[in-house]
Enzyme design. Structure first.
Site, PDB file in Angstrom:
ATOM      1  NE  ARG A  25      39.588  34.133  30.218  1.00 23.57           N
ATOM      2  CZ  ARG A  25      38.268  33.934  30.030  1.00 23.57           C
ATOM      3  NH1 ARG A  25      37.559  34.471  29.150  1.00 23.57           N
ATOM      4  NH2 ARG A  25      37.850  33.216  30.763  1.00 23.57           N
TER       5      ARG A  25
ATOM      6  CG  ASN B  41      26.324  26.256  39.825  1.00 22.05           C
ATOM      7  OD1 ASN B  41      25.624  26.822  40.787  1.00 22.05           O
ATOM      8  ND2 ASN B  41      27.792  26.043  40.273  1.00 22.05           N
TER       9      ASN B  41
HETATM   10  C1  UD1 Z   1      32.236  27.626  38.408  1.00 18.28           C
HETATM   11  C2  UD1 Z   1      31.315  26.411  39.012  1.00 18.28           C
HETATM   12  C3  UD1 Z   1      30.402  26.331  37.765  1.00 18.28           C
HETATM   13  C4  UD1 Z   1      29.518  27.711  37.429  1.00 18.28           C
HETATM   14  C5  UD1 Z   1      30.641  28.528  37.225  1.00 18.28           C
HETATM   15  C6  UD1 Z   1      29.940  29.953  37.204  1.00 18.28           C
HETATM   16  C7  UD1 Z   1      32.568  25.058  40.291  1.00 18.28           C
HETATM   17  C8  UD1 Z   1      33.300  23.577  40.312  1.00 18.28           C
HETATM   18  N1  UD1 Z   1      32.126  25.202  39.152  1.00 18.28           N
HETATM   19  O1  UD1 Z   1      33.019  27.207  37.602  1.00 18.28           O
HETATM   20  O2  UD1 Z   1      29.548  25.420  37.957  1.00 18.28           O
HETATM   21  O3  UD1 Z   1      28.705  27.376  36.432  1.00 18.28           O
HETATM   22  O4  UD1 Z   1      31.423  28.782  38.393  1.00 18.28           O
HETATM   23  O5  UD1 Z   1      30.661  30.967  36.599  1.00 18.28           O
HETATM   24  O6  UD1 Z   1      32.607  25.756  41.332  1.00 18.28           O
HETATM   25  N2  UD1 Z   1      38.088  30.711  42.700  1.00 18.28           N
HETATM   26  C9  UD1 Z   1      38.807  30.889  43.642  1.00 18.28           C
HETATM   27  N3  UD1 Z   1      39.823  29.799  43.947  1.00 18.28           N
HETATM   28  C10 UD1 Z   1      39.931  28.799  43.205  1.00 18.28           C
HETATM   29  C11 UD1 Z   1      39.111  28.563  42.092  1.00 18.28           C
HETATM   30  C12 UD1 Z   1      38.190  29.776  41.773  1.00 18.28           C
HETATM   31  O7  UD1 Z   1      38.717  31.782  44.534  1.00 18.28           O
HETATM   32  O8  UD1 Z   1      40.731  27.729  43.447  1.00 18.28           O
HETATM   33  C13 UD1 Z   1      37.164  31.885  42.359  1.00 18.28           C
HETATM   34  C14 UD1 Z   1      37.546  32.610  41.032  1.00 18.28           C
HETATM   35  O9  UD1 Z   1      38.329  33.897  41.356  1.00 18.28           O
HETATM   36  C15 UD1 Z   1      36.096  33.055  40.551  1.00 18.28           C
HETATM   37  C16 UD1 Z   1      35.250  32.037  41.079  1.00 18.28           C
HETATM   38  O10 UD1 Z   1      35.839  31.262  42.291  1.00 18.28           O
HETATM   39  O11 UD1 Z   1      35.907  34.406  41.179  1.00 18.28           O
HETATM   40  C17 UD1 Z   1      34.656  30.979  40.151  1.00 18.28           C
HETATM   41  O12 UD1 Z   1      36.129  30.361  39.612  1.00 18.28           O
HETATM   42  P1  UD1 Z   1      36.194  29.964  38.116  1.00 18.28           P
HETATM   43  O13 UD1 Z   1      37.287  29.067  37.679  1.00 18.28           O
HETATM   44  O14 UD1 Z   1      35.546  30.942  37.155  1.00 18.28           O
HETATM   45  O15 UD1 Z   1      34.893  28.648  38.073  1.00 18.28           O
HETATM   46  P2  UD1 Z   1      34.372  27.925  36.904  1.00 18.28           P
HETATM   47  O16 UD1 Z   1      35.445  26.868  36.710  1.00 18.28           O
HETATM   48  O17 UD1 Z   1      34.266  28.764  35.685  1.00 18.28           O
END
Ligand code: UD1
Ligand code: CA
Length: 453
Positions: A13, A165
């Site tokens: 985005r 969270n």
């Molecule tokens: C996650 C949390 C959610 C929380 C939210 C806060 C989980 C399952 N859920 O959700 O409870 O309220 O963050 O913003 O953890 N990332 C990786 N590898 C991956 C997936 C994500 O490095 O495979 C990183 C992303 O770059 C990012 C962070 O983890 O910096 C969070 O990922 P995002 O997809 O935004 O998490 P949410 O599903 O929104």
């Protein structure tokens, strides 16, 4: 303690070729802010989990305390932390941070670390009026945390929970490794959720505690340019508040941008729309006019910068006057009482006490003595197309307007250069030197007239 920073997300985005965590906030990459907070806590080792474009991130921010781990493909936050597990010592506490949540502060994290003592699992949580999109903290009747449910997996009752969270947590490394080995991906998104470790901890009787951040802004993530801009303003507002608390006068705290370190003495005044980059030090009573850009600058007590000036790599002594429309470039060193006026450019030059260049000049690679007056339109010709040469101007010299000093060349102490001089040889001290075609008037000259008139 050890830190795992999740930064594998692509950041679609942002609609940019630059990896999301390299986008600048207050002049530094998002990830650099997170690293600074982690280091402020004394992290032993920091593991950065990166994905696509990770090489660019590493090239920009690599350091001896960082371990770079690639996550490919990206199967969820739990899967991301699993990639880091082989690099963690079993006896440490592990803090999980997000590379795109830049305002997280060390004091909040220190409280989270304290809460995680004695093998507890500590979660950073906040109550939001609109919790849409976040994982919800589910508690039992006694108020103890039971588990986290993601929005997409939640029942409508669970979605009514407003405590969310933030994703930031601290867990004991050995247990974390064990829990992560047991999580699955049987959920609405088919991902390995880091949040599932909470339920496992509860099942094992591990105490789960929650901590709230000092400020909600610390938990905000950047997914779009609009969110980046919003966080930038929050960051700048806190910088402005700190400056005002320290006694600095800001004409409008909303129109200030500090992209580095700004150190101010007493009674400093800063007008609107000024940008400070790198390390800037302003002495007592310094006044910076509207629309100035100062980058790596040190100004002595009582020095004033008039509007629209651009100062870079410059040191000035006390009670100097710079601008309006002054441009100083790296290597500019001004002593006390120096005046640099409008449309004057100075580069790699030293100017001694009480000298003045008030209008329309270029002074490059020059040493100027004390009490020198440099007339309007003076140019040091320091470059012959291949090499640069220095100009020296002695104390008390007077440089007439529209003079060119063809370097290397020296002007002696007390010398006067007549206006319009092109100086190609040294000017002796205390004499008038002038190079100028002799002026003539032609009494019988007739102006050409148009043909046929
Ligand atoms: C996650 C949390 C959610 C929380 C939210 C806060 C989980 C399952 N859920 O959700 O409870 O309220 O963050 O913003 O953890 N990332 C990786 N590898 C991956 C997936 C994500 O490095 O495979 C990183 C992303 O770059 C990012 C962070 O983890 O910096 C969070 O990922 P995002 O997809 O935004 O998490 P949410 O599903 O929104
Ligand atoms: Ca998110």
């Amino acid at each position: 303690m050890e830190v795992v920073i999740l930064a594998a997300g692509q950041g679609k985005r942002m609609r940019s070729a630059l990896p999301k965590v390299l986008h600048p906030l207050a002049g530094r990459p998002l990830l650099a802010h997170v690293l600074a907070s982690a280091r402020a806590l004394g992290a032993r080792r920091i593991c950065v989990v990166h994905g696509h474009g990770g090489e660019a991130v590493r090239a920009r921010l690599d350091a001896p305390d960082l371990v770079w781990v690639e996550q490919n493909p990206q199967l969820g936050t739990g899967h991301a932390v699993i990639q880091a597990v082989p690099h963690l010592s079993a006896d440490s506490r592990v803090l999980v941070l997000y590379g795109d949540v830049p305002l997280i502060g060390a004091p909040t994290l220190a409280r989270l670390m304290d809460a995680a003592e004695r093998d507890r699992l500590a979660l950073l949580t906040v109550e939001l009026d609109d919790p849409t999109g976040y994982g919800r903290i589910l508690r039992d009747d006694a108020g103890c945390v039971r588990r986290i449910v993601e929005e997409k997996d939640a029942t409508s009752d669970e979605r009514c929970v407003r405590e969310i969270n933030t994703g930031i947590l601290v867990a004991p490394a050995a247990r974390l490794r064990d829990w992560l080995g047991r999580i699955g991906n049987d959920n609405a998104q088919g991902e390995y959720y880091l949040t599932d470790i909470v339920g496992l901890a509860v099942d094992e009787g591990v105490e789960v505690v929650t901590v709230a951040p000092d400020d909600v802004s610390e938990t905000l993530g950047v997914n779009s340019k609009a969110q980046l801009a919003a966080l930038e303003r929050m960051f700048q507002a806190s910088v402005a508040n700190r400056l005002m608390d320290a006694g600095v006068t800001l004409v409008d705290p909303a129109r200030l941008d500090v992209r580095g370190e700004l150190l101010c003495g007493r009674d400093v005044e800063i007008d609107i729309n000024c940008v400070f980059e790198g390390r800037v030090e302003l002495g007592d009573g310094v006044v910076v006019g509207a629309h100035c850009v100062l980058r790596n600058v040190k100004l002595g007590n009582g020095t004033r910068v008039a509007p629209f000036s651009h100062l870079d790599g410059t040191a000035a002594g006390e009670v100097c006057v710079l601008g309006p429309f002054a441009r100083t470039r790296p290597g500019t060193v001004l002593a006390d009482g120096v005046h640099i006026g409008n449309f004057v450019e100075i580069k790699n030059s030293r100017i001694a006490d009480d000298s003045k260049a008030n209008h329309l000049s270029y002074i490059g690679d020059t040493d100027v003595g004390a009490r020198v007056n440099i007339g309007a339109g003076t140019i040091t010709c320091n470059y012959d197309g291949a090499n640069k040469y220095r100009t020296e101007i002695g104390d008390d010299a007077f440089i007439g307007s529209d003079t060119q000093l063809v370097a290397p060349v020296r002007v002696g102490r007390g010398a006067t250069l007549g206006a319009g001089t092109t100086l190609t040889r040294d000017a002796p001290p205390d004499q008038l030197t002038v190079s100028r075609a002799r002026q003539q008037s032609y009494a019988n000259w007739i102006r050409p007239a148009r043909k046929g008139e």
